[in-house]
Design a protein around this motif. Structure first.
Motif, PDB file in Angstrom:
ATOM      1  N   THR A  55       0.771  -1.294   0.054  1.00 50.58           N
ATOM      2  CA  THR A  55      -0.202   0.026  -0.002  1.00 50.58           C
ATOM      3  C   THR A  55       0.768   1.217  -0.023  1.00 50.58           C
ATOM      4  N   ALA A  56       2.088   1.128   0.049  1.00 53.40           N
ATOM      5  CA  ALA A  56       3.093   2.371  -0.198  1.00 53.40           C
ATOM      6  C   ALA A  56       3.102   2.650  -1.706  1.00 53.40           C
ATOM      7  N   PHE A  57       2.521   1.711  -2.529  1.00 55.75           N
ATOM      8  CA  PHE A  57       2.493   2.223  -3.808  1.00 55.75           C
ATOM      9  C   PHE A  57       1.275   3.339  -4.237  1.00 55.75           C
ATOM     10  N   ASP A  58       1.667   4.426  -4.825  1.00 56.59           N
ATOM     11  CA  ASP A  58       0.806   5.329  -4.941  1.00 56.59           C
ATOM     12  C   ASP A  58       0.366   6.193  -3.571  1.00 56.59           C
ATOM     13  N   ASN A  59       1.052   6.000  -2.537  1.00 60.14           N
ATOM     14  CA  ASN A  59       0.909   6.454  -1.203  1.00 60.14           C
ATOM     15  C   ASN A  59      -0.245   6.033  -0.794  1.00 60.14           C
ATOM     16  N   GLU A  60      -1.146   4.778  -1.080  1.00 61.86           N
ATOM     17  CA  GLU A  60      -2.463   4.640  -0.575  1.00 61.86           C
ATOM     18  C   GLU A  60      -2.191   4.362   1.001  1.00 61.86           C
ATOM     19  N   ARG A  61      -1.298   4.081   1.486  1.00 63.57           N
ATOM     20  CA  ARG A  61      -1.040   3.644   3.018  1.00 63.57           C
ATOM     21  C   ARG A  61      -1.166   5.169   3.699  1.00 63.57           C
ATOM     22  N   GLY A  62      -0.475   6.243   3.041  1.00 59.28           N
ATOM     23  CA  GLY A  62      -0.350   7.507   3.546  1.00 59.28           C
ATOM     24  C   GLY A  62      -2.009   7.921   3.615  1.00 59.28           C
ATOM     25  N   TYR A  63      -2.527   7.625   2.442  1.00 57.22           N
ATOM     26  CA  TYR A  63      -4.042   8.194   2.793  1.00 57.22           C
ATOM     27  C   TYR A  63      -4.860   7.313   3.784  1.00 57.22           C
ATOM     28  N   LEU A  64      -4.804   6.224   3.662  1.00 59.47           N
ATOM     29  CA  LEU A  64      -5.411   5.409   4.650  1.00 59.47           C
ATOM     30  C   LEU A  64      -5.284   5.672   6.075  1.00 59.47           C
ATOM     31  N   GLN A  65      -3.929   5.984   6.331  1.00 60.65           N
ATOM     32  CA  GLN A  65      -3.546   6.290   7.689  1.00 60.65           C
ATOM     33  C   GLN A  65      -3.978   7.793   8.012  1.00 60.65           C
ATOM     34  N   SER A  66      -3.987   8.646   7.027  1.00 56.35           N
ATOM     35  CA  SER A  66      -4.591  10.187   7.175  1.00 56.35           C
ATOM     36  C   SER A  66      -5.970   9.875   7.622  1.00 56.35           C
ATOM     37  N   GLN A  67      -6.647   8.941   7.143  1.00 55.32           N
ATOM     38  CA  GLN A  67      -8.268   8.584   7.494  1.00 55.32           C
ATOM     39  C   GLN A  67      -8.351   7.866   8.821  1.00 55.32           C
ATOM     40  N   GLY A  68      -7.246   7.723   9.553  1.00 60.19           N
ATOM     41  CA  GLY A  68      -7.435   6.870  10.848  1.00 60.19           C
ATOM     42  C   GLY A  68      -7.685   5.358  10.562  1.00 60.19           C
ATOM     43  N   VAL A  69      -7.403   4.757   9.612  1.00 62.03           N
ATOM     44  CA  VAL A  69      -7.836   3.134   9.389  1.00 62.03           C
ATOM     45  C   VAL A  69      -6.744   2.613  10.523  1.00 62.03           C
ATOM     46  N   GLU A  70      -7.360   1.600  11.294  1.00 57.23           N
ATOM     47  CA  GLU A  70      -6.637   1.155  12.417  1.00 57.23           C
ATOM     48  C   GLU A  70      -5.709  -0.009  12.012  1.00 57.23           C
ATOM     49  N   ARG A  71      -6.187  -0.679  10.958  1.00 56.85           N
ATOM     50  CA  ARG A  71      -5.672  -2.066  10.469  1.00 56.85           C
ATOM     51  C   ARG A  71      -5.628  -2.166   9.279  1.00 56.85           C
ATOM     52  N   ILE A  72      -4.089  -2.123   8.682  1.00 56.92           N
ATOM     53  CA  ILE A  72      -3.817  -2.054   7.130  1.00 56.92           C
ATOM     54  C   ILE A  72      -3.038  -3.564   7.137  1.00 56.92           C
ATOM     55  N   ILE A  73      -3.703  -4.659   6.137  1.00 57.76           N
ATOM     56  CA  ILE A  73      -3.105  -5.762   5.936  1.00 57.76           C
ATOM     57  C   ILE A  73      -2.407  -5.655   4.506  1.00 57.76           C
ATOM     58  N   ASP A  74      -1.139  -5.862   4.280  1.00 55.37           N
ATOM     59  CA  ASP A  74      -0.634  -5.806   3.135  1.00 55.37           C
ATOM     60  C   ASP A  74       0.504  -6.741   2.713  1.00 55.37           C
ATOM     61  N   LEU A  75       1.256  -6.519   1.760  1.00 56.78           N
ATOM     62  CA  LEU A  75       2.702  -7.111   1.376  1.00 56.78           C
ATOM     63  C   LEU A  75       3.564  -7.124   2.579  1.00 56.78           C
ATOM     64  N   THR A  76       3.437  -6.096   3.471  1.00 55.83           N
ATOM     65  CA  THR A  76       4.432  -6.024   4.325  1.00 55.83           C
ATOM     66  C   THR A  76       4.191  -6.801   5.825  1.00 55.83           C
ATOM     67  N   ASN A  77       2.764  -7.218   5.889  1.00 59.62           N
ATOM     68  CA  ASN A  77       2.530  -7.932   7.173  1.00 59.62           C
ATOM     69  C   ASN A  77       1.498  -9.089   6.787  1.00 59.62           C
ATOM     70  N   PHE A  78       1.438  -9.398   5.765  1.00 56.93           N
ATOM     71  CA  PHE A  78       0.628 -10.355   5.314  1.00 56.93           C
ATOM     72  C   PHE A  78       0.311 -11.676   6.285  1.00 56.93           C
ATOM     73  N   GLY A  79       1.583 -11.935   6.929  1.00 55.35           N
ATOM     74  CA  GLY A  79       1.640 -13.259   7.973  1.00 55.35           C
ATOM     75  C   GLY A  79       2.015 -14.450   7.205  1.00 55.35           C
ATOM     76  N   PRO A  80       2.527 -15.453   8.040  1.00 50.69           N
ATOM     77  CA  PRO A  80       3.047 -16.478   7.507  1.00 50.69           C
ATOM     78  C   PRO A  80       1.898 -17.622   7.098  1.00 50.69           C
ATOM     79  N   GLY A  81       2.197 -18.470   6.126  1.00 55.95           N
ATOM     80  CA  GLY A  81       1.394 -19.557   5.714  1.00 55.95           C
ATOM     81  C   GLY A  81       0.633 -19.092   4.179  1.00 55.95           C
ATOM     82  N   TYR A  82       1.091 -17.938   3.721  1.00 54.72           N
ATOM     83  CA  TYR A  82       0.694 -17.728   2.452  1.00 54.72           C
ATOM     84  C   TYR A  82       1.583 -17.432   1.672  1.00 54.72           C
ATOM     85  N   GLU A  83       1.207 -18.023   0.175  1.00 55.69           N
ATOM     86  CA  GLU A  83       2.511 -17.996  -0.874  1.00 55.69           C
ATOM     87  C   GLU A  83       2.361 -16.876  -1.733  1.00 55.69           C
ATOM     88  N   ARG A  84       3.264 -15.976  -1.872  1.00 50.68           N
ATOM     89  CA  ARG A  84       3.554 -14.788  -2.842  1.00 50.68           C
ATOM     90  C   ARG A  84       3.488 -15.299  -4.204  1.00 50.68           C
TER      91      ARG A  84
END
Length: 293
Positions: A81-110
């Protein structure tokens, strides 16, 4: 009535049970502005609202308005979500939980066939794993990625076979079938993402909060790799509004865009469910046109 034939059998079925907007437009030809347009009814600025220098201008977007009234904000994305600064926009809107490539978690295949991250099947599996923990009220955003170059993903051979069967059902002219087969990666990916949305809805329908949930499905822009006629087709995307609360489905002919979603949604939540909305807003949209023609 897709001019090139429909390759979304699940969404076709869902559209018949929803408010379906035939003549709906994205406000951008690429992904960079979809979140500010859809969630904030905001101007593009010179290179997109999210590209403005931080801090982004304060505004009453969907996540911030509902977050201030007890809604949990969650957003899932198979890419960064850093792409196109989507993360920056969502954080500016107070989104509490953002799950993306950086914190997807174990057990999933890229996705080994794409630079973007996790294919849609993994993304939907990640969301489904968390559905039982969601406590209403909440705003859940889900941004798919597979219907994008490289149009490759694990298990694609199965969906190519599904494409062959689907083509037989469509009974397209031979020349049209050849054009589809020439871009089989793209068309099998469309079927695949449609199938993942079907998985998501099957899981969501098992949750206790499903009966009181409003679902919106749209696209950020049209696929540019498939032949385009008029230039405006680059911006032609679907909008489906689906809910068990819907009194009756309808097919809407009026022209609207992403900018109109937030004003209409907040008008509904205010008038019917008592949520507060600002007396004045900077929204560019004026609400969805519900005209049948």
């Amino acid at each position: 009535e897709a001019p090139l034939g429909s390759f979304t059998p699940f969404l076709d079925e869902l559209a018949a049970q929803s408010l379906y907007f035939d003549n709906f437009l994205a406000n951008q030809g690429r992904t960079f502005a979809v979140l500010p347009s859809l969630l904030g009814s905001l101007p593009l600025a010179e290179e997109g609202f999210s590209a403005l220098q931080p801090p982004l201008p304060e505004h009453p977007g969907l996540y911030r308005l509902l977050g201030g009234q007890g809604y949990q904000g969650v957003f899932y994305n198979g890419t960064d979500t850093a792409f196109d600064n989507e993360r920056g926009y969502l954080q500016s809107q107070g989104v509490e939980r953002i799950i993306d490539l950086t914190n997807f978690g174990p057990g999933y295949e890229r996705n080994p066939y794409s630079q973007w991250g996790y294919a849609d099947a993994e993304l939907v599996s990640r969301v489904i794993a968390d559905l039982p923990q969601l406590q209403p009220p909440f705003v859940l955003g889900l941004q798919t990625i597979s219907m994008h170059t490289s149009y490759r993903f694990p298990g694609q051979a199965h969906w190519r076979q599904r494409l062959d069967g689907h083509l037989r059902q469509l009974r397209l002219p031979a020349s049209r079938q050849q054009a589809v087969q020439a871009q089989a990666d793209i068309y099998s990916t469309i079927l695949y993402t449609d199938g993942q949305l079907q998985r998501f809805f099957a899981a969501a329908r098992q949750q206790s909060w499903h009966a009181n949930t409003i679902y919106l499905i749209t696209g950020d822009h049209r696929l540019p790799e498939i032949p385009i006629g008029e230039h405006i087709e680059r911006y032609h995307v679907p909008l489906l509004i689906h809910s068990p609360l819907l009194r009756q489905p309808a097919r809407i002919g009026g022209v609207s865009s992403h900018l109109d979603v937030l004003p209409s949604l907040m008008a509904l939540l205010s008038a019917r469910y008592g949520l507060e909305r600002p007396a004045q807003t900077p929204w560019l949209g004026r609400g969805l046109d519900l005209s049948p023609e």
